[in-house]
Enzyme design. Structure first.
Site, PDB file in Angstrom:
ATOM      1  N   CYS A 152      -0.855   6.682   9.937  1.00 21.23           N
ATOM      2  CA  CYS A 152       0.274   6.022  10.579  1.00 21.23           C
ATOM      3  C   CYS A 152      -0.154   4.772  11.326  1.00 21.23           C
ATOM      4  CB  CYS A 152       0.926   7.003  11.548  1.00 21.23           C
ATOM      5  SG  CYS A 152       2.325   6.341  12.450  1.00 21.23           S
ATOM      6  N   GLU A 212       0.824  -1.193   0.000  1.00 19.52           N
ATOM      7  CA  GLU A 212       0.000   0.000   0.000  1.00 19.52           C
ATOM      8  C   GLU A 212       0.867   1.255   0.000  1.00 19.52           C
ATOM      9  OE1 GLU A 212      -4.070  -1.609   2.168  1.00 19.52           O
ATOM     10  OE2 GLU A 212      -2.674  -0.410   3.346  1.00 19.52           O
TER      11      GLU A 212
END
Length: 354
Positions: free
Chosen positions: A341, A100
């Site tokens: 994150c 990703e």
């Protein structure tokens, strides 16, 4: 009859060749050296997907190259768009491995978060990427291709790169450095070195090596606790690298480069947001050239950890400021599509959105 995949596997990937290797091939084909630069411009700057698109090359050369080489390439498996305009992509390489990456637009700028590995072996307790372990490291070309894919989808120039996707960049050092240099090169994306950031869990030998590189790339260290016991529990992959040694090597990094590193600190309720943890963080950073990014932990499906309050995050910023340490609360982009994150993982997304 030989299948298409078998034929492809017998060919070399042009994007993995050095300039010298390409020039040697061109000499074998009776072509002048300057063709190498033309070809590399098509590949690294214009991002072509076919030799036929290299219109300033003779047709015979294009044909010969296509018989001997592939152009790598990725397939977009899924794409999601966040409310904040960020886009997350699941990309698959020819061998079936998927990663990703994320594009984050802000006004006339485009930051791209790229992965250095498929999966991660570091096993950080709060991170989705490491849950399934490491599949393999990526090549420099595969890292670069992620940013090219995002650039082409947004149809705009990439202005900054953050190596904060899947994987530990310092455990794939040579390929990562090659990719960084290609991002920086005028013959690549031409992104300024100070706009290219590498994030590491704190692999001390590689930080030492990184501090000796001539380019002014930016370094971010995932700290998440300045208490050794807490950090060991949260980040088992770097347990052998003590905080004392990390402190020393970061001092050496600043002395050698003159650059300000960033410490990433994801606030986890009841784990690393206590008064004891805050005091230890202040002690670790006090008197050093450093910036602290306070991150309110992003939700990860199945995780036992919960984010601290916004008020507690502000307390961390204020307390650090009181001891002379610059700190900010980082705005997590794309959290609604699991693109922030600690949320990236190798899995098919629910839908491919326009």
């Amino acid at each position: 009859m030989q299948g298409t995949n078998d034929i492809r596997q017998n060919k070399s990937d042009l994007r993995s060749m050095t300039r010298g290797q390409l020039e040697a091939l061109l000499a074998e084909l009776g072509q002048p050296k300057f063709r190498a630069k033309q070809i590399e411009e098509w590949v690294w700057t214009k991002g072509v997907t076919s030799f036929d698109q290299m219109t300033n090359l003779p047709k015979t050369l294009r044909s010969e190259l296509s018989e001997r080489l592939t152009l790598g390439g990725v397939e977009e498996i899924a794409r999601q768009v966040s409310r904040d305009g960020s886009r997350k992509y699941l990309l698959r390489y020819p061998d079936g491995v998927a990663v990703e990456c994320v594009g984050m637009p802000t006004k006339n700028r485009l930051a791209v978060c790229v992965s250095s590995q498929a999966g991660c072996a570091m096993g950080c307790a709060f991170c989705a990427t490491g849950a399934a372990g490491l599949t393999r490291s990526l090549t420099a070309a595969e890292i670069y291709e992620q940013a090219m894919h995002v650039r082409d989808d947004f149809n705009t120039r990439v202005t900054s790169i953050v190596m904060m996707g899947q994987g530990e960049p310092m455990m794939n050092y040579d390929a990562v450095l090659d990719a960084l240099r290609k991002f920086n090169s005028p013959e690549g994306m031409g992104i300024g070195a100070r706009h290219i950031t590498v994030s590491t869990c704190g692999v001390i030998p590689m930080i030492k090596r990184f501090s000796n590189e001539p380019e002014q790339f930016t370094l971010a260290v995932s700290l998440h606790s300045a208490v050794q016991k807490t950090r060991n529990a949260l980040m088992p992959g770097v347990k052998k690298y003590s905080l004392i040694h990390l402190y020393d090597v970061m001092g050496e990094y600043v002395d050698k480069t003159g650059r300000r590193p960033t410490y990433e600190y994801a606030l986890i309720q009841g784990v690393n947001d206590t008064d004891e943890e805050l005091a230890a963080l202040c002690d670790f950073c006090r008197g050093t050239l450093a910036h602290v990014n306070i991150i309110q932990l992003n939700n990860v499906e199945g995780s036992k950890f919960r984010p601290s309050s916004a008020a507690r995050a502000q307390e961390f910023v204020s307390r650090l400021a009181s001891v002379g340490v610059e700190a900010t609360i980082r705005n997590s982009r794309g959290s609604d599509i699991d693109a922030a994150c600690g949320q990236l993982r190798q899995r098919a997304l629910r839908s491919k959105e326009a």
